[in-house]
Each structure stands twice: as structure tokens, then as C-alpha cells.
Design a protein around this motif. Structure first.
Motif, PDB file in Angstrom:
ATOM      1  N   GLU A   6      38.801 -15.254  73.939  1.00 39.02           N
ATOM      2  CA  GLU A   6      37.900 -15.575  75.049  1.00 39.02           C
ATOM      3  C   GLU A   6      38.089 -14.568  76.174  1.00 39.02           C
ATOM      4  O   GLU A   6      39.199 -14.356  76.656  1.00 39.02           O
ATOM      5  N   GLU A   7      37.003 -13.962  76.570  1.00 41.05           N
ATOM      6  CA  GLU A   7      37.057 -13.017  77.691  1.00 41.05           C
ATOM      7  C   GLU A   7      36.993 -13.789  79.000  1.00 41.05           C
ATOM      8  O   GLU A   7      36.086 -14.574  79.233  1.00 41.05           O
ATOM      9  N   LEU A   8      37.971 -13.540  79.871  1.00 43.20           N
ATOM     10  CA  LEU A   8      38.052 -14.241  81.152  1.00 43.20           C
ATOM     11  C   LEU A   8      37.516 -13.403  82.304  1.00 43.20           C
ATOM     12  O   LEU A   8      37.055 -13.948  83.303  1.00 43.20           O
ATOM     13  N   ALA A  43      38.141  -2.572  81.827  1.00 44.10           N
ATOM     14  CA  ALA A  43      39.373  -3.364  81.794  1.00 44.10           C
ATOM     15  C   ALA A  43      38.967  -4.818  81.622  1.00 44.10           C
ATOM     16  O   ALA A  43      38.002  -5.270  82.247  1.00 44.10           O
ATOM     17  N   VAL A  44      39.675  -5.546  80.770  1.00 41.83           N
ATOM     18  CA  VAL A  44      39.325  -6.938  80.509  1.00 41.83           C
ATOM     19  C   VAL A  44      40.572  -7.804  80.548  1.00 41.83           C
ATOM     20  O   VAL A  44      41.694  -7.332  80.334  1.00 41.83           O
ATOM     21  N   VAL A  45      40.352  -9.072  80.846  1.00 44.92           N
ATOM     22  CA  VAL A  45      41.382 -10.099  80.703  1.00 44.92           C
ATOM     23  C   VAL A  45      40.898 -11.056  79.627  1.00 44.92           C
ATOM     24  O   VAL A  45      39.764 -11.547  79.693  1.00 44.92           O
ATOM     25  N   VAL A  46      41.728 -11.288  78.619  1.00 48.92           N
ATOM     26  CA  VAL A  46      41.339 -12.161  77.512  1.00 48.92           C
ATOM     27  C   VAL A  46      42.408 -13.230  77.318  1.00 48.92           C
ATOM     28  O   VAL A  46      43.537 -13.109  77.798  1.00 48.92           O
ATOM     29  N   GLU A  47      42.023 -14.256  76.589  1.00 40.36           N
ATOM     30  CA  GLU A  47      42.958 -15.330  76.244  1.00 40.36           C
ATOM     31  C   GLU A  47      42.876 -15.563  74.746  1.00 40.36           C
ATOM     32  O   GLU A  47      41.782 -15.644  74.175  1.00 40.36           O
ATOM     33  N   PRO A  54      42.178 -13.943  86.982  1.00 41.91           N
ATOM     34  CA  PRO A  54      41.761 -12.850  86.088  1.00 41.91           C
ATOM     35  C   PRO A  54      40.880 -11.818  86.777  1.00 41.91           C
ATOM     36  O   PRO A  54      41.035 -10.612  86.544  1.00 41.91           O
ATOM     37  N   ALA A  55      39.971 -12.272  87.645  1.00 36.34           N
ATOM     38  CA  ALA A  55      39.098 -11.327  88.349  1.00 36.34           C
ATOM     39  C   ALA A  55      39.905 -10.411  89.262  1.00 36.34           C
ATOM     40  O   ALA A  55      39.551  -9.236  89.447  1.00 36.34           O
TER      41      ALA A  55
END
Length: 597
Positions: A244-246, A257-261, A348-349
Motif C-alpha cells: 500500500e502506497e502511503l 520518493a514513496v512511503v509504502v506499507e 508519511p507525507a
């Protein structure tokens, strides 16, 4: 026609397909909040967001000027269908500006666009629809599953083509024209049962008069799940990973750049991230718990590495506050993580924003803009304070006679106005990140090495201090103004407010870093020099005294040197308090050595 004619149609009162573990079909769709909007996303296409709003429309001119990466569906844009490949804006429609009878339905246009190989991976996309009829939802499913459309092993491709063709005919020409599809009767009946099943909830809601009040995103999500069961082959999603992309942000050179879970570890996750993002991924943060993250550099050729990102995150994170301890973001140049003791307090943002800040630091234009913005704000505060001092009549304003002489002095009014204005603006800007503006207790001890320089600055006899008149009127108040009001007003303005604004995009010192003159230290020192020089000209302590050019040059030079020392103390200690102490010590040295100005 093997896929179409013989594959079972599971939507007709059949149980959902099971994955390898025997569970229900994996749920690949989610609804997220982005600001004031809610969007639907697919975990396998996180760069695509779907907005479904009742009665949503845009004019033809607005549609043509839409941001790159916009796709309008089925009547949202009041314009003829168009494909603007240069601007990456598309309108898939068969309502306005065309002969509906001779124009393909929206879902057919979407299918052709994806089969022809439209690249949807290289940027972010936003899809807009205003009513989730089957034509629009089929279009959404096709776009979200664009990677699978041309993979014959991934989906029941002929079933998709047949369903889209029949729905296109029904939507454009009406149910009575369905035989124009040319399908055999048994296949036609199978497809009609599928369509009836897909539309069953819609028809029930409309019959009950509840369609207008339906949550269209929730409804769309439900139909997309049903389409998965019909169109995706048995076992194809056995290796599906619920990534899941946060949060995501654009960096540079088509990198993100991404934050994922995910339940997977960062190394296990890498091949799946490569499938999702291709070669666009620069940095990824994997959330392992509510406050724990692992950072990984995916592109070895990024212009900076994670060391710079750690520094930025430590600057921003309230859980760190730049203090001298091990509870910090850190690691190697290609992998690291969040503070171990407490975790992070960043969302995350915020994490992806820090990544972009690191890239933006390399932009000279951004630094110049930040400096000019800070200079304008400082100038406005100074002009307001000077205007206050030149019109300083507290006895008249308060209608009081016999006020103390020191309270009537314009210099007191000037510094009081400077302090009040600075505190008010700081209160609005520093409320979310007080540590960025030095509003925390000091850290470390190496800043103490610079305190002796306060004596040297004081011995220069080139610092602004109260005049003899104030000391004659009330020595206690004069010392208070000299050691508290003046240093506090000047340091809050230049080493807290102005320095903090410029530090937003800059690399600065901390209590563990090497020693250097940072951009914010130099910038705030220059503005401090300009301010005290203007003050000396506009508001001399002794109006009868004359200031030669040589004296003014010496005064400005000492102000610049003093500003550099104060800025370094502010950065090494992370706090405005040592900078105020440095200023007060220099003023005390001057007055004790040479007396008031």
C-alpha cells in the motif's frame, strides 16, 4: 474464442475465486483521502488516482488546459473526445462534439488506448468520472489494470474484449441493438448475465430512489472487485503482495520518493517495487509499524544519498529535535531507518517532503528566493519598528502624565516594537516546528567554545547599546534594556525567525556536525548587518554625534562578524538561548569597558 466461450462466468451465483491460501480474491483497491478529496487507487497502479463525483463537469477550454496526467471519462469534459499526447491530457467520451451513433463508447476508447500501448507508468495520473455507470467503471478497470491488458496470461483477455464490445453497443445504441455485436446466442446470453450481475446494485438503488445519495467511490470499488473475479485468471494473483502506497512525491529527472506499507521486508520488497514503479523509484520508506520506518535508496545514481536525507529528517522530526543522542534517523548511504527508541513523529507525507527538500537544496534559485523572502519580511518588521519609534508617544496614547523617562525614549519604543512584531510572526510560523526556529533548550556543549568571542566583540566598541540618557534616567532599566530587550529582540528576529526561514531548504550545523558557515548563518548575518546599519543612520543614540564613513564601514564589518558567531552558536546549540547569551555578554563587555554610547 476459447477464453470467452468456455471460461466459467463466476459472477453468476458462483463463489469468488480463491487465492493460493484458499482465501477470497485479493483486494487490490482502496479509497484514500488526499486533502479535501477522496480518491480510489489500485495497489498495482499507485500512480493512478480515480475521482468519481456526481455532476462533475469541466468546460472544453478548461479540459484542454488541465494538468498533465489528466484523463476525463464519459461526459466530465464538455468537449469532443481528444488525445493530447504532448500535454498528456485525454478525454474519452461519446457525448459532446461527436455523432454518438458512430462513436465508440468510453470503455472501448479506453481499451483501444491501453492495447495500443499508452504508457501510464512514467508519471502520476488522475482519472475523473461523474457517474459510475458500467461504461465508466469498465474504463476505470481497464486503465487501472493497463499492465495486465496486454498480458494474455494474466487476464481472460477475450472475455474482456467481448464484455467491452457488448457494453459499448448497449451504452451507445441501446439494449435493443445488442445483436450488432455478432456474438453467438449462447455467448450473448452469458455476457448479458454478467452485465446484469454487475449492474444489479445500480438498478436496485435507482429503483429505490437512492442512487443520487450513493457513495460513488464505494460503489465503484465494489464493481471493480467483481470485475477482478470475472476477468483475472485463476491463480494469477497468488503472488500478489499487498503493497500500500502511503505517500509519494516527485523528485528530479523523473524520479520519485514513496512511503509504502507491507508485511514484507525491504529486501523482499525490492523486486515487487520494481514492478510497480519501474525505474522511477529513487528512495523508498517502508513503514514497519506505526512509528518505525526503513529507508532504502533504490537508485544508486541519485544526486545525493541517504546521509543527506537523515540530516533533513532529524531536522524536521519532533521525536529527534536535533538533540545529542542516539535516537535519530540514521544508517548507511543506501539503507537506514527511523529513531529506534521512540520511533518517528513524522507522517508519511512529511518523510517524502524531506526527500524533496534534500533535492531542492541543490537549487540555487530556491535559495535566492528564500533569502529574498526573508529579507523582505525583515525589512517590513524593521520599517514598522522605526515608524513606531519615530511616532513613540505612549503618554499621549495612554493618557497618562508623569511616565518614566526611559519609557518615553524612542529607542525603547523601537526595540519593543521589534520584539512584539517578531514574537507575533514567530508564533504563527513556528507553532508546528519550534525547533526549526531554535525554540528549544540548548543541546551539546561545543557552542561554549564560541562564548569568549563575545568579549572580543564587546571590546571592539562597535555594537548598538543604549545611550547615556537612559542610564542616567534609570540604570536598572537601562541595564535590562541592554542585556534583555535589545539582545532578545535582535536574536529572535535574525537568529530565530530569519535563520529558521532560510534553514527550511538549507544544510546547517548541529551539535555533532563539522564546523562550517551555513547559508542561513551567512544570510541572517548579512541581514543583521544591514538592519543595525540602517538603525544607526535612522535612529542614532546621540543625534548630535556625527558618524564618518570609516566608522560606518567598521561598524558594519563588526556587525557581520558578530552575526556569524551568533549564527554558529545558534546552530551548534540548536537553540536561540545561547545566541541571546552571546549577544548579552558582548553588550555587557562593551558597557563595562567603555560605558554607555
Amino acid at each position: 474464442m476459447e477464453d470467452t466461450d468456455q471460461a466459467p462466468f463466476v459472477l453468476q451465483n458462483a463463489p469468488a475465486k480463491a487465492d493460493a491460501a484458499g482465501n477470497g480474491f485479493p483486494d487490490r483497491y482502496a479509497i484514500k483521502g488526499t486533502g479535501t478529496d477522496r480518491v480510489l487507487t489500485c495497489l498495482e497502479a499507485p500512480n493512478i488516482q480515480v475521482v468519481v463525483k456526481s455532476s462533475l463537469t469541466v468546460t472544453a477550454s478548461a479540459a484542454r488546459k488541465a494538468p498533465a496526467g489528466t484523463i476525463y471519462l464519459d461526459g466530465v469534459a464538455q468537449a469532443a473526445p481528444f488525445l493530447d499526447h504532448e500535454k498528456k491530457v485525454y478525454n474519452l467520451d461519446h457525448h459532446e462534439g461527436c455523432v454518438r451513433t458512430f462513436t465508440l463508447a468510453t470503455c472501448e476508447q479506453a481499451l483501444i488506448m491501453c492495447v495500443k500501448g499508452l504508457d501510464l507508468q512514467e508519471r502520476e495520473w488522475k482519472i475523473y468520472a461523474n457517474e459510475p455507470d458500467l461504461d465508466a467503471i469498465l474504463s476505470i478497470w481497464i486503465i487501472l489494470n493497463y499492465k495486465r491488458i496486454n498480458n494474455r496470461e494474466a487476464i481472460n483477455r477475450r472475455s474482456l474484449f467481448a464484455l467491452v464490445r457488448l457494453e459499448g453497443i448497449i451504452d451507445s445504441l441501446g439494449l435493443e441493438m445488442r445483436e450488432l455485436s455478432g456474438f453467438p446466442e449462447d455467448l450473448l446470453q452469458k455476457l448479458m448475465r454478467v452485465i446484469d450481475r454487475l449492474r444489479a446494485e445500480e438498478l436496485e438503488l435507482k429503483k429505490a430512489g437512492k442512487w443520487a445519495g450513493t457513495d460513488f467511490l464505494d460503489y465503484t470499488l465494489g464493481v471493480l472487485r467483481k470485475l477482478d473475479q470475472f476477468l483475472i485468471k485463476q491463480g494469477e494473483l497468488d503472488d500478489f503482495k499487498g503493497i500500500e502506497e502511503l505517500a509519494r512525491i516527485e523528485l528530479t529527472n523523473n524520479r520519485i520518493a514513496v512511503v509504502v506499507e507491507s508485511d514484507l521486508g525491504i529486501y523482499e520488497l525490492e523486486p515487487h517495487l520494481a514492478k510497480l514503479y519501474g525505474n522511477r523509484l529513487g528512495w523508498v520508506a517502508l513503514r514497519r509499524g506505526e512509528k518505525d520506518y526503513t529507508l532504502r535508496q533504490m537508485d544508486l545514481f541519485m544526486p545525493v544519498n541517504l546521509e543527506d536525507v537523515y540530516q533533513r529528517l532529524n531536522f524536521m522530526d519532533p521525536a529527534v529535535k536535533g538533540r545529542l543522542n542516539v535516537n535519530r534517523w540514521g544508517g548507511s548511504g543506501d539503507i537506514g531507518g527511523s529513531p529506534r527508541s521512540t520511533g518517528t513523529r513524522l507522517a508519511p507525507a512529511d518523510i517524502v517532503s524531506a526527500c524533496r527538500d534534500v533535492i531542492d537544496k541543490r537549487s540555487d534559485i530556491r535559495h535566492v528566493k528564500r533569502f529574498l523572502t526573508s529579507a523582505v519580511l525583515a525589512a517590513l518588521i524593521l520599517v514598522a519598528a522605526i515608524a513606531t519609534a519615530q511616532n513613540w508617544h505612549p503618554a499621549h496614547w495612554l493618557d497618562r502624565e508623569g511616565m518614566a523617562a526611559w519609557s518615553l525614549h524612542p529607542l525603547f519604543g523601537y526595540y519593543l516594537a521589534l520584539l512584539v512584531l517578531t514574537v507575533v510572526i514567530l508564533g504563527t510560523m513556528a507553532i508546528r516546528r519550534p525547533w526549526q526556529f531554535g525554540i528549544i533548550l540548548p543541546s551539546g556543549k561545543d557552542w561554549l567554545r564560541l562564548l569568549p568571542f563575545a568579549v572580543a566583540c564587546g571590546l571592539s566598541d562597535l555594537l548598538p547599546v543604549p545611550g547615556k540618557a537612559l542610564f542616567a534616567a534609570d540604570p536598572v532599566v537601562a541595564w535590562t534594556i541592554a542585556l534583555v530587550l535589545i539582545p532578545l529582540a535582535m536574536e529572535l528576529l535574525f537568529r530565530s525567525l530569519i535563520h529558521g526561514m532560510m534553514a527550511q531548504l538549507a544544510t546547517i550545523q548541529d551539535c555533532e556536525s563539522r564546523w562550517f558557515f551555513s547559508g542561513p548563518t551567512i544570510g541572517s548575518s548579512l541581514l543583521y548587518t544591514a538592519a543595525v546599519s540602517v538603525q544607526m543612520i535612522m535612529m542614532p543614540v546621540d543625534p548630535a554625534s556625527t558618524r564618518t564613513l570609516v566608522f560606518m564601514v567598521q561598524f558594519a564589518a563588526m556587525a557581520a562578524i558578530f552575526g556569524l558567531f551568533a549564527g554558529m552558536i545558534r546552530e551548534r546549540s540548536h537553540s536561540i538561548l545561547p545566541a541571546w547569551l552571546f549577544h548579552a555578554a558582548a553588550v555587557a563587555t562593551l558597557i563595562l569597558t567603555y560605558g554607555p554610547a
